[in-house]
Design a protein around this motif. Structure first.
Motif, PDB file in Angstrom:
ATOM      1  N   SER A  68       0.840  -1.597  -0.192  1.00 35.32           N
ATOM      2  CA  SER A  68       0.012   0.134   0.182  1.00 35.32           C
ATOM      3  C   SER A  68       1.040   0.992   0.294  1.00 35.32           C
ATOM      4  O   SER A  68       0.608   2.114  -0.825  1.00 35.32           O
ATOM      5  CB  SER A  68      -0.932   0.217   1.438  1.00 35.32           C
ATOM      6  OG  SER A  68      -1.525  -0.714   1.068  1.00 35.32           O
ATOM      7  N   GLY A  72       1.051   3.908  -2.524  1.00 32.85           N
ATOM      8  CA  GLY A  72       0.322   5.280  -2.670  1.00 32.85           C
ATOM      9  C   GLY A  72       1.258   6.078  -3.111  1.00 32.85           C
ATOM     10  O   GLY A  72       1.305   7.004  -3.799  1.00 32.85           O
ATOM     11  N   MET A 294      -8.825   2.855   4.534  1.00 34.32           N
ATOM     12  CA  MET A 294      -8.224   3.684   3.969  1.00 34.32           C
ATOM     13  C   MET A 294      -9.356   3.467   3.434  1.00 34.32           C
ATOM     14  O   MET A 294     -10.167   4.061   2.153  1.00 34.32           O
ATOM     15  CB  MET A 294      -7.280   2.426   3.169  1.00 34.32           C
ATOM     16  CG  MET A 294      -5.859   2.264   3.053  1.00 34.32           C
ATOM     17  SD  MET A 294      -4.125   1.735   2.190  1.00 34.32           S
ATOM     18  CE  MET A 294      -5.302  -0.363   2.315  1.00 34.32           C
ATOM     19  N   GLU A 298     -10.493   7.102   1.185  1.00 38.38           N
ATOM     20  CA  GLU A 298     -11.155   7.440  -0.097  1.00 38.38           C
ATOM     21  C   GLU A 298     -12.534   7.450  -0.422  1.00 38.38           C
ATOM     22  O   GLU A 298     -13.128   8.326  -1.042  1.00 38.38           O
ATOM     23  CB  GLU A 298     -10.331   5.976  -0.813  1.00 38.38           C
ATOM     24  CG  GLU A 298      -9.059   5.876  -1.734  1.00 38.38           C
ATOM     25  CD  GLU A 298      -8.964   4.822  -2.362  1.00 38.38           C
ATOM     26  OE1 GLU A 298      -8.164   4.072  -2.586  1.00 38.38           O
ATOM     27  OE2 GLU A 298      -9.056   5.233  -3.507  1.00 38.38           O
ATOM     28  N   PRO A 306      -3.791   7.566  -3.804  1.00 33.10           N
ATOM     29  CA  PRO A 306      -2.625   7.828  -3.084  1.00 33.10           C
ATOM     30  C   PRO A 306      -2.545   8.514  -2.059  1.00 33.10           C
ATOM     31  O   PRO A 306      -2.030   7.957  -0.928  1.00 33.10           O
ATOM     32  CB  PRO A 306      -1.783   8.937  -4.360  1.00 33.10           C
ATOM     33  CG  PRO A 306      -2.621   8.804  -5.659  1.00 33.10           C
ATOM     34  CD  PRO A 306      -4.322   8.859  -5.165  1.00 33.10           C
ATOM     35  N   ARG A 309      -4.105   5.886   0.470  1.00 38.41           N
ATOM     36  CA  ARG A 309      -3.459   4.724   0.202  1.00 38.41           C
ATOM     37  C   ARG A 309      -1.139   4.506   0.743  1.00 38.41           C
ATOM     38  O   ARG A 309      -1.395   3.953   1.744  1.00 38.41           O
ATOM     39  CB  ARG A 309      -2.954   3.749  -0.556  1.00 38.41           C
ATOM     40  CG  ARG A 309      -4.148   3.190  -1.392  1.00 38.41           C
ATOM     41  CD  ARG A 309      -4.317   3.216  -2.618  1.00 38.41           C
ATOM     42  NE  ARG A 309      -4.982   3.456  -3.578  1.00 38.41           N
ATOM     43  CZ  ARG A 309      -4.617   4.107  -4.730  1.00 38.41           C
ATOM     44  NH1 ARG A 309      -4.008   3.760  -5.413  1.00 38.41           N
ATOM     45  NH2 ARG A 309      -5.921   5.019  -5.373  1.00 38.41           N
ATOM     46  N   PHE A 310      -1.057   5.716   1.462  1.00 37.42           N
ATOM     47  CA  PHE A 310       0.317   6.326   1.118  1.00 37.42           C
ATOM     48  C   PHE A 310       0.044   6.737   3.165  1.00 37.42           C
ATOM     49  O   PHE A 310       0.983   6.148   3.915  1.00 37.42           O
ATOM     50  CB  PHE A 310       0.475   7.282   0.914  1.00 37.42           C
ATOM     51  CG  PHE A 310       1.871   8.346   1.088  1.00 37.42           C
ATOM     52  CD1 PHE A 310       2.688   7.182   1.655  1.00 37.42           C
ATOM     53  CD2 PHE A 310       2.036   9.229   1.857  1.00 37.42           C
ATOM     54  CE1 PHE A 310       4.151   7.266   1.986  1.00 37.42           C
ATOM     55  CE2 PHE A 310       3.366   9.476   2.276  1.00 37.42           C
ATOM     56  CZ  PHE A 310       4.276   8.434   2.626  1.00 37.42           C
ATOM     57  N   SER A 412      -5.116  12.133   7.169  1.00 37.95           N
ATOM     58  CA  SER A 412      -5.841  11.805   5.935  1.00 37.95           C
ATOM     59  C   SER A 412      -6.083  13.157   5.018  1.00 37.95           C
ATOM     60  O   SER A 412      -6.366  13.757   3.522  1.00 37.95           O
ATOM     61  CB  SER A 412      -5.956  10.635   5.130  1.00 37.95           C
ATOM     62  OG  SER A 412      -7.097  10.717   6.023  1.00 37.95           O
TER      63      SER A 412
END
Ligand code: ASP
Length: 424
Positions: A68, A72, A294, A298, A306, A309-310, A412
């Motif tokens: 991931s 990412g 995650m 999203e 990205p 996922r990072f 995030s």
């Protein structure tokens, strides 16, 4: 409304309530259908689906985090993306962890939970637990700081992976990701496909595990309810209250950050992350919640792929604000219990150590307290202090894990907004 039972949060919530009720009925501390000895034998079987679920997640968490983070980083195909995110995310993680530790110290200093502890309880613990395992103490204390820095680079990664060393995994993933972006993209095509496949496989296995989630939650909660005595909770109420109050304050801080920096309504944020929080609460594992966090980031919080996922796997591994808050709060509490003087200098040293330690803490149940043993040793609090707080630790583990994952989701949202602003 008619499909309510299909919603994960509803299933988890129902499982939690049922686990609590059945646990109370069976527990010798509740209705007492089972005696204490029978509980000892039955509990592992009741907990079995929960522990199977956690084991399945643990089985794939290394490939999941590795793939991931690499994807990412590489999915933006831009080395500047990485620079932009890193320059912001690492200081952000450190700042929020510092704030968490300050809140933990503040609540413990104001509430003074150590003053509410019955001295017979302390004597009892001292007598009955001369040996408390503190395996990490020597290794961490004896190492020179420079050696610890060098050790951050996993020179023998296979060994690190075998030890489920998540920090080493994150660091390796960062290097591989950066290198893949730096090398010509067409040369990297097979790698992209391979790593994408690794991520898909990990996610598929987690999807299967998630089918077990409601049963797992029932099992874990029932097991905890059966084992944790009400007496333990009453005796430690002030301490637990201080930790939970601190965690709530931290959650409010996140909501403020979401509003001020992420430009999102705090209520909308809370509504969307409910399932992730419930799963974290009931499993006590940030790692187990990575996939759900995650997709939530999203799909529900509209964070760019990205970035989500990072940041989510990275945060789950190195950003543990709830754990850091709890560790400082517990340290101050135990210093009050044992009459160990803690001046401002010691407090600052504890805070710095905790911020560092929370980066390396694995995201699985019950590890925060092991790292805490190291911190306690450093300031001269007897290891039996751990024995005093271990009885109620699982409940606090559930609450701090909920805050840990909320912190990653907050990060995030904030990073998504900050990076978008820069791009404009
Ligand atoms: N259980 C926590 C987590 O997974 C770590 C801890 O023990 O504090 O986030």
């Amino acid at each position: 409304m008619k499909n309510l039972y299909k919603e994960l949060w509803f299933q988890v919530m129902t499982a939690m309530v049922m686990g609590l009720i059945v646990g109370l009925v069976l527990s010798p501390f509740g209705l007492g259908v089972l005696s204490e000895t029978v509980v000892e034998h039955v509990a592992p079987w009741i907990a079995l689906p929960g522990n199977l679920f956690l084991a399945m997640i643990k089985m794939v968490v290394i490939p999941l985090v590795l793939s991931s983070i690499i994807l990412g980083i590489t999915s933006s195909e831009d080395i500047n993306f990485l620079k932009r995110v890193s320059m912001r995310i690492f200081p952000y993680f450190v700042a929020t962890t510092m704030a968490a530790t300050a809140i933990g110290a503040g609540t413990a200093l104001v509430i003074q939970p150590g003053n509410y502890i019955d001295s017979t309880l302390i004597a009892d613990v001292m007598e009955n637990s001369p040996e408390v395992d503190t395996p990490v103490v020597e290794t961490v204390e004896e190492q020179h700081l420079t050696d610890r820095l060098i050790d951050l680079i996993p020179t023998n990664y296979i060994k690190s992976a075998l030890n489920q060393d998540m920090l080493a995994t994150v660091i390796l993933a960062l290097f591989i990701g950066m290198a893949m972006v730096a090398v010509a993209p067409d040369r990297m095509k097979p790698m992209f496909e391979f790593i994408g496949a690794v991520q898909d496989i990990s996610m598929k296995i987690i999807e299967w595990a998630m089918k077990l989630a409601p049963i797992a939650v029932f099992a874990l909660i029932c097991n905890i309810t059966m084992r944790v005595g009400v007496g333990a909770i009453v005796g430690m109420a002030a301490y637990m209250g201080a930790v939970v109050l601190g965690l709530l304050l931290l959650l409010f801080l996140y909501l403020f950050i979401v509003w001020a920096l992420g430009r999102m309504s705090p209520l909308e944020f809370l509504k969307n992350i409910g399932s992730v929080q419930l799963l974290a609460f009931s499993t006590s594992s940030s790692a187990a919640t990575i996939p759900l966090a995650m997709t939530t980031a999203e799909e529900r919080l509209k964070v760019d792929g990205p970035i989500a996922r990072f940041i989510i796997p990275l945060g789950a591994t190195i950003n543990m604000d709830g754990t850091a808050l709890y560790q400082v709060c517990a340290t101050v509490f135990l210093s009050q219990v044992y009459g160990v003087a803690m001046g401002p200098a010691t407090l600052v040293a504890v805070i710095i150590t905790t911020v560092g330690a929370s980066i390396g803490t694995p995201s699985t149940p019950g590890v925060g307290i092991v790292i805490l043993a190291t911190i306690l040793q450093g300031i001269g609090i007897p290891p039996s202090g751990i024995a005093l707080i271990i009885g109620v630790d699982r409940i606090l583990d559930m609450t701090r894990t909920t805050v840990n994952v909320s912190g990653d989701l907050t990060a995030s949202v904030v990073m998504n907004r900050l990076l978008k602003n820069i791009e404009k």
